[in-house]
Design a protein around this motif. Structure first.
Motif, mmCIF file in Angstrom:
data_model
loop_
_atom_site.group_PDB
_atom_site.id
_atom_site.type_symbol
_atom_site.label_atom_id
_atom_site.label_comp_id
_atom_site.label_asym_id
_atom_site.label_seq_id
_atom_site.Cartn_x
_atom_site.Cartn_y
_atom_site.Cartn_z
ATOM 1 N N PRO A 7 32.728 75.626 63.202
ATOM 2 C CA PRO A 7 32.105 74.890 62.110
ATOM 3 C C PRO A 7 33.119 74.033 61.335
ATOM 4 N N SER A 8 32.589 73.098 60.536
ATOM 5 C CA SER A 8 33.443 72.213 59.735
ATOM 6 C C SER A 8 33.133 72.412 58.264
ATOM 7 N N ALA A 9 34.141 72.159 57.444
ATOM 8 C CA ALA A 9 33.920 72.323 56.006
ATOM 9 C C ALA A 9 34.771 71.348 55.205
ATOM 10 N N GLU A 10 34.171 70.864 54.124
ATOM 11 C CA GLU A 10 34.906 70.063 53.152
ATOM 12 C C GLU A 10 35.625 71.057 52.225
ATOM 13 N N ILE A 11 36.863 70.733 51.835
ATOM 14 C CA ILE A 11 37.606 71.660 50.964
ATOM 15 C C ILE A 11 37.533 71.139 49.526
ATOM 16 N N ASP A 12 37.014 71.947 48.622
ATOM 17 C CA ASP A 12 37.019 71.625 47.191
ATOM 18 C C ASP A 12 37.923 72.607 46.473
ATOM 19 N N ILE A 13 38.562 72.147 45.397
ATOM 20 C CA ILE A 13 39.276 73.089 44.521
ATOM 21 C C ILE A 13 38.660 72.992 43.130
ATOM 22 N N SER A 14 38.770 74.084 42.382
ATOM 23 C CA SER A 14 38.234 74.043 41.020
ATOM 24 C C SER A 14 39.068 73.043 40.225
ATOM 25 N N CYS A 15 38.403 72.282 39.351
ATOM 26 C CA CYS A 15 39.091 71.204 38.637
ATOM 27 C C CYS A 15 40.201 71.788 37.758
#
Ligand code: PHE
Length: 341
Positions: free
Chosen positions: A257-265
């Protein structure tokens, strides 16, 4: 008589010119020499005219001309001497031991961020690899499982250098994954920073060239939790201990699977602000488990090995970290911008 009057006037005029001459440069000195000293100069003309002066005036004009000639020669010596002295004075005026008034060089903000990223991953056992910016279709697309008619292959995204067989400017650093895997044996654990190119309109948020850092880890039993932990550690090191990480389902041809990586602001701590557009999260890149097709196209047995990969934009990370509002600043070489880092 008029001729004699004119001759007298000339002598007076030259006398004045000679006395007032200056030579700050060797060109000016040479001009003086040509005009008053050389055989083709004005004094030679005067001595020619002297031949026609009536005898009773010869004594007077002869002495006047000799005085003028002597004056020119003395002046020339003076000019030579003062020019030489001026040169040495000028040399002495440059004190090489004085501190420079211009600023010291600093490391470009992109290099600073890149070096920090490399440092964080090296401590987790990743090596740094490099690859070509001019690439063929196979390494940029085909081996990465891009279907034949995938829109990213079309002209609007890719700068082609030659068609059939295609040679292009790489659109991402994922080409280095392929170059690494096709010539080696697992395990692979590397990051690959480098410049990439996309045929996009240049604006504050997008540029036709930018930098990415790709990461690849292939070994037996590599799972999504390894990906998660690696990027979690990375985010906390780069953006601060309290940083949270979030994966959003996404699609890339080369990961599944693929995923976008987000970090908490890290500006508002997740409460919502301008940087995170009030969502509390900012995106830093893409990631996923290496698609078995990619492993197989590099001659790696996908039943025995698995891996994860990720890719992040270095400009984007630097813009977030330093709150830089315009991506063009990185390539404009404006000292007012660069001196802040
Ligand atoms: N190559 C992708 C891009 O340029 C980023 C990426 C790399 C995504 C590796 C997943 C895994 O957008």
């Amino acid at each position: 008589m008029t001729d004699l009057k004119i001759m007298k006037e000339k002598i007076e005029a030259y006398k004045k010119q000679i006395q007032e001459s200056v030579a700050n440069t060797s060109e000016q000195l040479e001009d003086f020499r040509l005009r008053f000293i050389s055989r083709k100069g004005v004094l030679t003309d005067l001595f020619d005219e002297f031949k026609t002066v009536p005898n009773d005036q010869k004594r007077f004009f002869g002495s006047e001309l000799n005085v003028l000639k002597q004056l020119a020669q003395d002046k020339f010596k003076d000019l030579v001497a003062s020019l030489e002295e001026g040169n040495t004075k000028e040399e002495a005026a440059i004190d090489v031991t004085l501190p420079s008034l211009t600023s010291k060089g600093t490391i470009h903000p992109l290099s600073q961020v890149k070096n920090r990223i490399i440092q964080i991953f090296e401590r987790q056992g990743f090596s740094v690899k490099d690859g070509p910016e001019i690439e063929d279709d196979f390494h940029n697309f085909t081996a990465l499982n891009f279907p034949e008619n995938h829109p990213a292959r079309e002209m609007q995204d890719t700068y082609f250098i030659e068609k059939n067989p295609d040679v292009l400017l790489r659109t991402h650093t994922s080409n280095v994954q392929i170059r690494l895997m096709e010539h080696g044996k697992p395990p692979f654990r590397s990051i690959m920073p480098g410049r990439v190119y996309r045929n996009e309109a240049i604006s504050a948020r997008a540029h036709c060239f930018f930098n990415q850092v790709e990461g690849l880890y292939v070994d037996r039993n590599v799972s999504f939790k390894d990906l998660k932990q690696t990027l979690y550690h990375f985010s906390r090191e780069l953006f601060g201990k309290g940083t949270q990480i979030r994966f959003r389902p996404s699609f890339f041809p080369f990961t599944e699977p693929s995923a976008e990586i987000d970090i908490s602001c890290f500006i508002c701590g997740g409460d919502g602000c301008k940087i995170c557009k009030n969502t509390g999260w900012v995106e830093i890149g893409g990631s996923g488990m290496v698609d078995p097709n990619v492993l197989e196209s590099c001659g790696i047995d996908s039943k025995e090995y698995s891996g994860f990969a990720f890719g992040m934009g270095i400009e984007r990370i630097a813009m977030l970290k330093y709150q830089i509002g315009d991506i063009r600043l990185f390539s404009e070489n404006d000292l007012r911008f660069l001196q802040q880092f």
